[in-house]
Write a protein that holds these residues in place. Structure first.
Motif, mmCIF file in Angstrom:
data_model
loop_
_atom_site.group_PDB
_atom_site.id
_atom_site.type_symbol
_atom_site.label_atom_id
_atom_site.label_comp_id
_atom_site.label_asym_id
_atom_site.label_seq_id
_atom_site.Cartn_x
_atom_site.Cartn_y
_atom_site.Cartn_z
ATOM 1 N N ASP A 60 0.787 -1.197 -0.046
ATOM 2 C CA ASP A 60 0.123 0.052 0.123
ATOM 3 C C ASP A 60 0.898 1.199 0.005
ATOM 4 O OD1 ASP A 60 -2.197 -1.710 0.121
ATOM 5 O OD2 ASP A 60 -2.261 -1.455 2.171
ATOM 6 N N ARG A 61 1.992 1.033 0.662
ATOM 7 C CA ARG A 61 2.855 2.213 0.846
ATOM 8 C C ARG A 61 3.260 2.664 -0.364
ATOM 9 N NH1 ARG A 61 4.510 3.764 6.086
ATOM 10 N NH2 ARG A 61 6.227 5.020 5.079
ATOM 11 N N GLN A 62 4.072 1.397 -1.297
ATOM 12 C CA GLN A 62 4.604 1.667 -2.583
ATOM 13 C C GLN A 62 3.686 2.202 -3.462
ATOM 14 O OE1 GLN A 62 6.071 -2.405 -3.499
ATOM 15 N NE2 GLN A 62 7.641 -2.292 -1.801
ATOM 16 N N MET A 63 2.282 1.776 -3.276
ATOM 17 C CA MET A 63 1.339 2.161 -4.350
ATOM 18 C C MET A 63 1.064 3.705 -4.243
ATOM 19 S SD MET A 63 -1.530 -0.784 -4.201
ATOM 20 C CE MET A 63 -2.690 0.128 -5.404
ATOM 21 N N ALA A 64 1.210 4.141 -2.920
ATOM 22 C CA ALA A 64 0.919 5.579 -2.619
ATOM 23 C C ALA A 64 2.029 6.452 -3.200
ATOM 24 C CB ALA A 64 0.642 6.084 -1.067
ATOM 25 N N GLU A 65 3.103 5.922 -2.853
ATOM 26 C CA GLU A 65 4.568 6.547 -3.581
ATOM 27 C C GLU A 65 4.548 6.784 -5.021
ATOM 28 O OE1 GLU A 65 9.242 6.831 -2.489
ATOM 29 O OE2 GLU A 65 7.847 4.831 -1.939
#
Length: 687
Positions: free
Chosen positions: A261-266
């Protein structure tokens, strides 16, 4: 109706407060005679002094309060917290109505239509009505406004409802005021009481004292039998009342963003950068259409920027972009929209009106040279500044609403302009402007790091697996330890509690706890961003605590009483005349000293809260060793060394006692009445 709109703004959100902190009580039975006993019980929300009260009748109170709130606040919907507060208010009002109606009837207390009219238009106008119908120009109550409103209210359903609601609350307040005054008239303070109180405060004493604490006597040397515990319990049973409560244990599976999820936001913020930093892209529009938060049009000084942006703006120019950067679990891109030289603060005054025609007239007047301050005092509806000629003093950017702010900070010194805000029409005179400083207007594109549907489903699957494998309390405890989870406790949950601990919107768990059997496992609850699995581990029903539950505290009290007898005998045997130092040595203690203690003292230095010690010291003769007296922590002996006379006034003491009795009636009548009422609260079946 214009008058209704104006008084709505002046009367506060919930007028229910006018009813003397409305006592807190309940309703009557609405079910028709043809209903079955089963249906009556099923729809019963309360029972008061043996009379069943139905849910529909309670709901009628709730609906009335909701309608009033919506009308008064110009809102069409209620949030969860407001709805809860209104339900509580409705409950309290109806218990009040139900219990007090019979008392008023028995005592012949009533409020006539003439009294209501007198409170609206007479010499002693009710404060709420006075506030609503005060002329803003003169600051005086306007009786003509009230009469005009009453004559026209039937033309407007909202105005009519508003008045009937207010009238009802005023009537309830007046009824209870009469009841309360009857109680006050029945309370009498004798001269002997006043003299006794004055004499008790007549002297202040300096004294020495010794104490032999209960801990000095081993528990093994005294004993308390079960029959003694039971006798004490029966004699003091009212001290052991309890509400119905439940205890639960639970585990929470928190739904948190995964690394994916963090990677998708970034990745999202990085892909947006090229378009966001394109000079042809309208940064403000782009943020408003794509960001988690809308653009805020503010010009900030360097000192008002966070450390991250402070490093960016130094040497940067308009349209430059910084980022992506991470701040408070949000990925961000920031673009400079404008760099301006603007005053740090502005000094201004204003005239606030609601009539456009009047605003144009006043604008022309002050632009033509009229005294701005006098015009403001005579016409501005902002009473806080009108008294000072409309002067608002110096204020920083962002302090005022945006239209007002922009007119002041973007205008020139000496300007007189007209702008409109949600408060009305402002005629503004910019009196002075501070020294210009560099300010930055920045648009920030934000992407929060939040959990995805996939992550949410994974956590739910984890919770479901845990529930299927650990469906008993023993298995639950073993799994908590084996999986290194946190076991949480919900203790002493009451039937009408809204939440368990800090679990968001967890009312459903409260209702489950009161419907479940001991050691039952709950379904999987979803509260906020967590899945909860709970077990019921404790249940107490309304009534009295059992002897077994309070045995420990009773035994301690009775043990201390018996220890007091032992210590009293020891102290008497160790006395050597009036020598307190010898007594202290004989009991292996020390002499302590207290000064300027009177009968009204709350505590004694070195002893703590010990009313018995205060009474002993202030009632003993100077120079003589007192008899031993048992206190909270031990047995005391005192020797008064000095008595200082205080000047006391019996008449003043009499007046103070009368006033104190009045205060007790004001603040304790409600609780006293409620404590005598038999109220069964069954709201938990419905909410």
């Amino acid at each position: 109706m214009a008058t209704l709109e104006r008084i709505r703004n002046k009367s506060g959100l919930l007028i229910i407060v006018i009813a003397i902190g409305l006592l807190a009580f309940l309703l009557g039975d609405l079910m028709s005679s043809g209903d079955s006993i089963f249906r009556r019980r099923n729809m019963q929300i309360a029972e008061i002094n043996g009379t069943s009260v139905s849910y529909p009748e309670y709901q009628s109170y709730v609906t009335e309060l909701e309608d009033y709130y919506k009308l008064n606040s110009s809102s069409s919907a209620l949030d969860e917290n407001t709805s809860y507060q209104i339900r509580e208010q409705a409950w309290n009002q109806m218990v009040q109505d139900f219990i007090m109606e019979e008392k008023y009837e028995d005592l012949g207390i009533a409020v006539t239509a003439d009294e209501i009219y007198e409170m609206a238009t007479g010499k002693n106008v009710h404060p709420q009505i006075r506030q609503m119908f005060t002329n803003p120009q003169t600051g005086m109550f306007d009786k003509a406004q009230v009469i005009n409103f009453l004559q026209q209210k039937n033309l407007d359903p909202n105005a009519n409802f508003y008045w009937l609601f207010l009238e009802k609350q005023i009537k309830k307040e007046r009824l209870f005021t009469k009841y309360r005054e009857l109680i006050k008239k029945g309370m009498f303070v004798t001269t002997a009481q006043a003299e006794a109180e004055a004499n008790a405060k007549q002297n202040k004493v300096d004294f020495d004292f010794v104490v032999k604490r209960y801990s000095a006597v081993p528990d093994s040397t005294v004993s308390v039998s079960d029959s003694e515990v039971k006798d004490y319990y029966n004699a003091h049973k009212e001290n052991y009342k309890q509400e119905a409560t439940r205890d639960v244990v639970y585990v929470a599976f928190d739904v948190k963003p995964s690394e994916e999820d963090r990677q998708m936001a970034e990745e999202w913020i990085e892909k947006s950068k090229a378009e966001f930093e394109n000079p042809e892209t309208d940064a403000v529009q782009y943020v408003n259409m794509n960001s988690e938060s809308n653009y805020i049009d503010r010009n900030l000084k360097f000192e008002q920027l966070g450390p991250t942006l402070q490093g960016f703006v130094q040497g940067a120019s308009v349209d430059e972009v910084y980022g992506p950067y991470l701040e408070n679990e949000t990925f961000k891109l920031s673009r400079i929209v404008a760099i301006k030289q603007m005053p740090d603060s502005v000094k201004a005054r204003h005239i606030l009106v609601n009539d456009p025609v009047l605003a144009d007239s006043l604008l022309a007047l002050v632009k033509g040279g009229a005294d701005f301050a006098k015009v403001a005092r005579d016409n501005s509806s902002d009473q806080g500044s009108a008294i000072n000629g409309g002067d608002l003093g110096w204020f920083a950017e962002g302090t005022m609403v945006k239209p007002f702010n922009d007119a002041c900070f973007e205008g020139n010194k000496g300007d007189i302009v007209k702008v409109e805000s949600q408060f009305g029409i402002h005629i503004i005179n910019v009196q002075d402007k501070g020294k210009p400083v560099t300010k930055y207007n920045i648009a920030t594109l934000e992407r929060n790091i939040t959990f995805s549907t996939k992550t949410n489903q994974q956590v739910y699957a984890q919770a479901a697996k845990f529930a299927s494998l650990n469906n008993t309390v023993d298995k639950f405890d073993e799994a908590i330890t084996a999986d290194n989870l946190v076991k949480r406790y919900g203790r002493s949950i009451k039937t009408n509690d809204r939440t368990v601990n800090n679990l968001e919107h967890s009312r459903e768990m409260v209702r489950w706890a009161f419907e479940a059997e001991m050691n039952d496992m709950s379904d999987i609850f979803e509260f906020g961003d967590a899945y909860i699995i709970a077990f019921l581990t404790g249940a107490k029903e309304e009534g009295y605590q059992s002897v077994a539950a309070v045995k420990g505290s009773i035994e301690r009290k009775l043990l201390n009483d018996k220890k007091a007898e032992v210590l009293t005998a020891e102290l008497n045997s160790k006395k050597q005349g009036n020598d307190i130092a010898a007594l202290a040595t004989g009991i292996d203690s020390e002499v302590m000293t207290a000064s300027q203690i009177d009968f009204g003292a709350f505590q004694v230095p070195g002893a703590g809260v010990e009313p018995a010690l205060v009474a002993l010291a202030t009632g003993s003769k100077a120079g003589e060793l007192s008899a031993p007296v048992a206190g909270n922590n031990g047995v005391y002996v005192v020797k008064v060394n000095n008595v200082t006379a205080n000047t006391t006034d019996v008449a003043a003491e009499l007046a103070q006692l009368k006033q104190s009795n009045g205060f007790k009636v004001d603040y304790q009548a409600t609780e006293a009445i409620r404590s005598k009422a038999e109220v069964t609260d069954e709201r938990s079946k419905f909410f």
